[in-house]
Design a protein around this motif. Structure first.
Motif, PDB file in Angstrom:
ATOM      1  N   ASN A  90       1.229  -1.227  -0.161  1.00  0.00           N
ATOM      2  CA  ASN A  90      -0.173  -0.009  -0.234  1.00  0.00           C
ATOM      3  C   ASN A  90       1.060   1.103   0.230  1.00  0.00           C
ATOM      4  O   ASN A  90       1.425   1.929   0.942  1.00  0.00           O
ATOM      5  N   SER A  91       0.979   1.677  -1.218  1.00  0.00           N
ATOM      6  CA  SER A  91       1.138   3.516  -1.306  1.00  0.00           C
ATOM      7  C   SER A  91       1.248   4.222   0.191  1.00  0.00           C
ATOM      8  O   SER A  91       2.175   4.716   0.315  1.00  0.00           O
ATOM      9  N   ALA A  92      -0.155   4.636   0.718  1.00  0.00           N
ATOM     10  CA  ALA A  92       0.023   5.476   1.206  1.00  0.00           C
ATOM     11  C   ALA A  92       0.566   4.650   3.023  1.00  0.00           C
ATOM     12  O   ALA A  92       1.453   6.272   3.224  1.00  0.00           O
ATOM     13  N   LEU A  93       0.774   3.647   2.894  1.00  0.00           N
ATOM     14  CA  LEU A  93       1.023   3.533   4.230  1.00  0.00           C
ATOM     15  C   LEU A  93       2.878   3.468   3.859  1.00  0.00           C
ATOM     16  O   LEU A  93       3.514   4.161   5.082  1.00  0.00           O
ATOM     17  N   ARG A  94       3.231   3.145   2.634  1.00  0.00           N
ATOM     18  CA  ARG A  94       4.865   3.147   2.688  1.00  0.00           C
ATOM     19  C   ARG A  94       5.579   4.352   2.413  1.00  0.00           C
ATOM     20  O   ARG A  94       6.092   4.776   3.164  1.00  0.00           O
ATOM     21  N   GLU A  95       4.651   6.378   2.277  1.00  0.00           N
ATOM     22  CA  GLU A  95       4.886   6.808   2.497  1.00  0.00           C
ATOM     23  C   GLU A  95       4.740   7.374   3.410  1.00  0.00           C
ATOM     24  O   GLU A  95       5.601   8.203   4.378  1.00  0.00           O
ATOM     25  N   GLY A  96       3.522   6.701   4.315  1.00  0.00           N
ATOM     26  CA  GLY A  96       3.270   7.458   6.038  1.00  0.00           C
ATOM     27  C   GLY A  96       4.884   7.688   6.586  1.00  0.00           C
ATOM     28  O   GLY A  96       5.130   7.887   7.625  1.00  0.00           O
ATOM     29  N   LEU A  97       5.131   6.041   6.812  1.00  0.00           N
ATOM     30  CA  LEU A  97       6.130   5.300   7.286  1.00  0.00           C
ATOM     31  C   LEU A  97       7.568   5.610   6.880  1.00  0.00           C
ATOM     32  O   LEU A  97       8.549   6.220   7.752  1.00  0.00           O
ATOM     33  N   ALA A  98       7.782   6.741   5.843  1.00  0.00           N
ATOM     34  CA  ALA A  98       8.830   7.044   5.792  1.00  0.00           C
ATOM     35  C   ALA A  98       8.777   8.365   5.934  1.00  0.00           C
ATOM     36  O   ALA A  98      10.026   8.629   6.544  1.00  0.00           O
ATOM     37  N   GLN A  99       8.292   8.950   6.189  1.00  0.00           N
ATOM     38  CA  GLN A  99       7.969  10.481   6.600  1.00  0.00           C
ATOM     39  C   GLN A  99       8.083  10.649   7.752  1.00  0.00           C
ATOM     40  O   GLN A  99       9.013  11.266   8.873  1.00  0.00           O
ATOM     41  N   THR A 100       7.377   8.925   8.658  1.00  0.00           N
ATOM     42  CA  THR A 100       7.630   9.137  10.243  1.00  0.00           C
ATOM     43  C   THR A 100       9.576   8.695  10.358  1.00  0.00           C
ATOM     44  O   THR A 100       9.540   9.251  11.449  1.00  0.00           O
ATOM     45  N   ARG A 101       9.697   7.998   9.525  1.00  0.00           N
ATOM     46  CA  ARG A 101      11.859   7.824   9.993  1.00  0.00           C
ATOM     47  C   ARG A 101      12.361   8.883   9.540  1.00  0.00           C
ATOM     48  O   ARG A 101      13.388   8.930  10.075  1.00  0.00           O
ATOM     49  N   GLY A 102      12.137   9.683   8.640  1.00  0.00           N
ATOM     50  CA  GLY A 102      13.289  10.996   8.599  1.00  0.00           C
ATOM     51  C   GLY A 102      12.511  11.841  10.090  1.00  0.00           C
ATOM     52  O   GLY A 102      12.011  11.894  10.515  1.00  0.00           O
ATOM     53  N   GLY A 103      14.364  12.225   9.923  1.00  0.00           N
ATOM     54  CA  GLY A 103      13.627  12.825  11.116  1.00  0.00           C
ATOM     55  C   GLY A 103      14.936  12.181  12.776  1.00  0.00           C
ATOM     56  O   GLY A 103      15.487  13.201  13.081  1.00  0.00           O
TER      57      GLY A 103
END
Ligand code: AMP
Ligand code: MN
Ligand code: MN
Ligand code: MN
Length: 293
Positions: free
Chosen positions: A88-101
């Motif tokens: 699921n792309s929204a899940l993958r993108e959300g997790l990538a955003q969370t990892r940033g930082g």
């Protein structure tokens, strides 16, 4: 599926802050008698294909999993997702955003530790991070044990890296709503991880469970490696009060660090609905043995 099934739906691999590979975990789960397994790395689903393949090869039923870091009322809460579509792309993108930082946070942690005389901890922690995007407090803890600052990782978290102690840096993670929606929208179920670990007042905890339920969250970990027997009794009542299904998971990270091994947990109290009974269609059933030739 039986409520006494040996399901272990919470553990970590080298993809986040565990020390074993997905394949080694699958083998260990099988050896320990686990019958349904999920790998739930922090904020990352990059290990899911390997974990599912290893489980299938061992005849072990599998559910996709993740443990998402969330900020709620100035604390970090963990939400486990189970049985979602890992593509699921929204899940993958959300997790990538969370990892940033995480990298920036790790540098700030190292600067703070340097002020109390612990030097080069960023580089030291990074050495332990199989996945540099996921550099975590656990990797700092391993470095601090290696260099003799503390005798084990439990001592590290008592003296450092937690609120009010050297090396703690507040961080803003995903919101509760985002995490629950990412999991739900990818076809999975959201579960509040190890609720006894949070330091909420009764009102704050009520708000957590109420909002979680309102967003469509469906489960709570009642039996986990982080709970005492008394905690499990407390959260049995909470699960019933909020009509949540119950999950069970060791939160295993490492053979030398973790107190609870894969599958070595009490069974769920029988008055609860096991979360896996709601996930029958998402379970990746292992092949039932080879046909005789
Ligand atoms: P992070 O995601 O970088 O904030 O790191 C949190 C991780 O540290 C958890 O997932 C645990 O693996 C580990 N940990 C171990 N003991 C504690 C503790 N007392 N408080 C917070 N985290 C802990
Ligand atoms: Mn962890
Ligand atoms: Mn956790
Ligand atoms: Mn965990």
């Amino acid at each position: 599926m039986s409520p006494t099934l040996n399901a272990d739906l919470h553990c970590h691999s080298v993809i986040s802050d565990g020390t074993l590979t997905p394949e080694e975990l699958a083998q260990r789960a099988k050896d320990k008698g686990v019958e349904l397994w999920a790998l739930t790395d922090h904020d990352e689903i990059g290990g899911q294909t390997r974990a599912a393949a290893a489980a299938a090869a061992l005849g072990l039923d599998y559910l996709t999993g993740v443990e998402i870091s969330v900020s709620f009322l100035n604390q970090t809460v963990h939400i486990v997702g189970l049985g979602f579509d890992a593509n699921n792309s929204a899940l993958r993108e959300g997790l990538a955003q969370t990892r940033g930082g995480r990298a920036q946070r790790a540098r700030a942690m190292a600067d703070d530790l340097a002020r109390v005389g612990i030097h080069s901890s960023f580089e030291g922690a990074l050495k332990y991070a199989g996945n540099h995007d996921l550099i975590s407090r656990t990797h700092f803890a391993r470095f601090m044990v290696e260099t003799g600052v503390c005798k084990d990782t439990y001592e590290v978290f008592r003296k450092y890296l937690t609120e009010g102690k050297p090396g703690y840096v507040a961080h803003r993670w995903a919101t509760l709503k985002e995490a629950v929606y990412w999991i739900r929208d990818a076809g999975g179920l959201a579960v509040i991880a190890h609720p006894a670990r949070y330091k909420f007042s009764a009102n704050e905890e009520f708000a957590l469970f109420t909002e979680f339920k309102g967003f469509g969250g469906q489960g709570v970990e009642v039996v986990t490696g982080s709970h005492s027997a008394a905690d499990s009794v407390t959260y049995t009542d909470v699960a019933l009060e909020f009509a949540l299904a119950a999950s069970r998971g060791s939160d295993f990270h490492s053979p030398t660090e973790s107190r609870t091994d894969l599958g070595e947990l009490p069974t769920l109290p029988e008055q609860l609905t096991p979360i896996w009974t709601l996930l029958q269609h998402q379970i990746q059933k292992a092949p039932q043995g080879l046909m005789p030739t």
